[in-house]
Design an enzyme around this catalytic site. Sequence first.
Site, PDB file in Angstrom:
ATOM      1  N   HIS A 120      12.551 -21.432 -37.073  1.00 40.87           N
ATOM      2  CA  HIS A 120      13.820 -21.119 -37.645  1.00 40.87           C
ATOM      3  C   HIS A 120      14.998 -22.494 -37.209  1.00 40.87           C
ATOM      4  O   HIS A 120      15.996 -22.280 -37.463  1.00 40.87           O
ATOM      5  CB  HIS A 120      14.409 -19.854 -36.773  1.00 40.87           C
ATOM      6  CG  HIS A 120      15.281 -19.092 -38.096  1.00 40.87           C
ATOM      7  ND1 HIS A 120      15.450 -17.691 -38.045  1.00 40.87           N
ATOM      8  CD2 HIS A 120      16.119 -19.696 -38.884  1.00 40.87           C
ATOM      9  CE1 HIS A 120      16.353 -17.320 -39.059  1.00 40.87           C
ATOM     10  NE2 HIS A 120      16.807 -18.705 -39.335  1.00 40.87           N
ATOM     11  N   TYR A 135      24.188  -6.753 -39.742  1.00 41.63           N
ATOM     12  CA  TYR A 135      24.024  -8.180 -39.748  1.00 41.63           C
ATOM     13  C   TYR A 135      23.846  -8.621 -41.179  1.00 41.63           C
ATOM     14  O   TYR A 135      22.749  -8.267 -41.443  1.00 41.63           O
ATOM     15  CB  TYR A 135      23.193  -8.726 -38.567  1.00 41.63           C
ATOM     16  CG  TYR A 135      23.334 -10.244 -38.464  1.00 41.63           C
ATOM     17  CD1 TYR A 135      23.904 -10.948 -37.375  1.00 41.63           C
ATOM     18  CD2 TYR A 135      22.614 -10.871 -39.455  1.00 41.63           C
ATOM     19  CE1 TYR A 135      23.676 -12.029 -37.320  1.00 41.63           C
ATOM     20  CE2 TYR A 135      22.509 -12.247 -39.413  1.00 41.63           C
ATOM     21  CZ  TYR A 135      23.090 -12.954 -38.317  1.00 41.63           C
ATOM     22  OH  TYR A 135      23.066 -14.280 -38.144  1.00 41.63           O
ATOM     23  N   THR A 182      25.086 -20.954 -40.568  1.00 41.68           N
ATOM     24  CA  THR A 182      25.440 -19.486 -40.924  1.00 41.68           C
ATOM     25  C   THR A 182      26.377 -18.788 -40.118  1.00 41.68           C
ATOM     26  O   THR A 182      27.194 -19.218 -39.105  1.00 41.68           O
ATOM     27  CB  THR A 182      24.085 -18.484 -40.671  1.00 41.68           C
ATOM     28  OG1 THR A 182      23.882 -18.551 -39.207  1.00 41.68           O
ATOM     29  CG2 THR A 182      23.015 -19.005 -41.467  1.00 41.68           C
TER      30      THR A 182
END
Length: 617
Positions: free
Chosen positions: A325, A439, A452
């Site tokens: 990630h 979320y 993000t």
Amino acid sequence: MTYIKYKRILPFRNRVLTPIRNFLWPSSLWDLVGSILVVFTIVATKLAFLERWRELLCEVGDYLYAYKDEPPKNVSKWTVAWMLIVRVLGGWTPSTYSCQSSLPRMPVPILGSTIRKFMKSVKPVLSKEEYEQLKKEGKEFTKTLGTSLQFLLNLKAWWSPNFVSDWWEKYVYLASRSPLPINSNYYGFGNFTDRPTNIQSARAGAIIHYNLLFMLMIENGELPGTMIRNAIPFYKATQIPSLTGMERSDWSQVRKQYLTSGSNKEILHTVESAAFYIILDERAPKDMTEQGKFSITGDCKTVWFDKSVCVIFYENGKLCINAEHTPADAPVTAHFLEWAMARELGSYDDNGNCKPFKQSVTSKPTLLEWEMSEELNWHTKRAFNFIQRNNEDFDTISTNFDEYGKGFMKKQKVSPDAYVQLAFQLAYYRETGKTPLTYESSMTRLYLHGRTETIRSATSQSVEFVKAMVNNHPREERISLLKKATETHTLLYKESMTGKGCDRHLFALYIMCKAIHQESPFLKHALSLPFTLSTSQTPQGQADRPPFTMETRDRASPGGGFGPTSDQGYGVSYMFPEDSRLFVHVASKYSCPETNSTRFSESISTAFQDMRQLLEG
């Protein structure tokens, strides 16, 4: 009188400006200070002008509302003019990075606005006592430490391309000591059921070719940049691989002790400098759920979890990716895979074998043999057992919901994303009787180095709708509440995309607080609240290809999945491949007695059915 005063300051003015003009060192301390102030004033003025110009470009018009499923009825002349300027500056056929200079820096939100938005988001979730305590801490923070931290953060925003992205990568991803599989890495599927060949080696050959071609286009700046309305821009064996799935501190220690000398050092460099990592898996997953279970950790011994992208090819020709990630979020790797799959369709003969490609001379494969001591072998077995236990605790299910899709939602004049998020809220409340702190990931790629922001999908309006559904209020009332809740969510989505969310701001304030060795009860409390429902929509249609139809829709990727961010919660990913269906991937942990992925997935499907019945009457 004014002339006399001017004559008095004239010598000092000349002493300050002359060294600057002639690139000379000032002759005294006062002259040095004066020179610094003059240079600072000139630079600051120019920066302020440029920054204001970029902010103006970012704010002009209503282009954000032209994005995807919400086209405006009328686009303002200012918006059209700005689009034209961007196209001229970036080139009429923009290259990969030609529009980077057009991207504005993400603004630091106003402190008071962030606190208000945060408090509004947690009110439906917290008890009255906890909410009042947090509210008290927030007021104290705003009056005291918050002002200083906000000032320092604004200073950082002046010299940093993005006020939060570098810290996000460092402290959320790189500083975490948790193992990567399930906790950080995510996976993405290849085609749903209609894959172009069932031959594993042929599929691997074609995808590798197109992935390398994709990377070459990026390096040469030939990949078209992502644009809104074609005008507005957005911002790479043995069981040794299992070691990368350990606790990060353990992996670091083993790496330093056993992989930093001799042939092991050379092999490690070869692996880590490779474009991506390929795995030919002997298993043949029978459905999406099994494939997702396989792909989140691989076979627990062959996935190199530190690599940005590992591509897993299964024995039956199916493929999946396991992505780290830190370097990129899911939209980037989804684009990478979608582009390759869109171009592989004509790459196979009638027997499913890969056709020859025109390419440069390649060397033969070389077997990389690690030097395995008894101690290193023991560590690999320990790592394998550790990953296997985590995989066994990973409860996941993937669902193809094909009763309807975003086509129906758009006909009802509601945002498909807001509609789906509302269904999640309804399903969770029916299952637990609670409202989850939720979320949803939103991109901030309208800004330079943007990544993000969080959309906090549980709102007072969503709670009203959910309770009205559960208590079977009159149909017109429930429809009205649904529309109101989806409108609220859509506004939150747009605010997050334009840098007006609260989570990244609070995170940056917390890091700044730690940097100056201060403590904030409010920030500590706010950032410790767990998201028991973590969600994300995987984008589709980033590659240049025809849209999917009812005849070709099984070629689409179902998206992918990830683990829950809280051990007591769910991780839910979803994908709209086209108008007629959506895919939903639910994950949780068997070790949590309150969660059950299959049960929650069924609750989501029921919520979809009930919401359609409500709107159709």
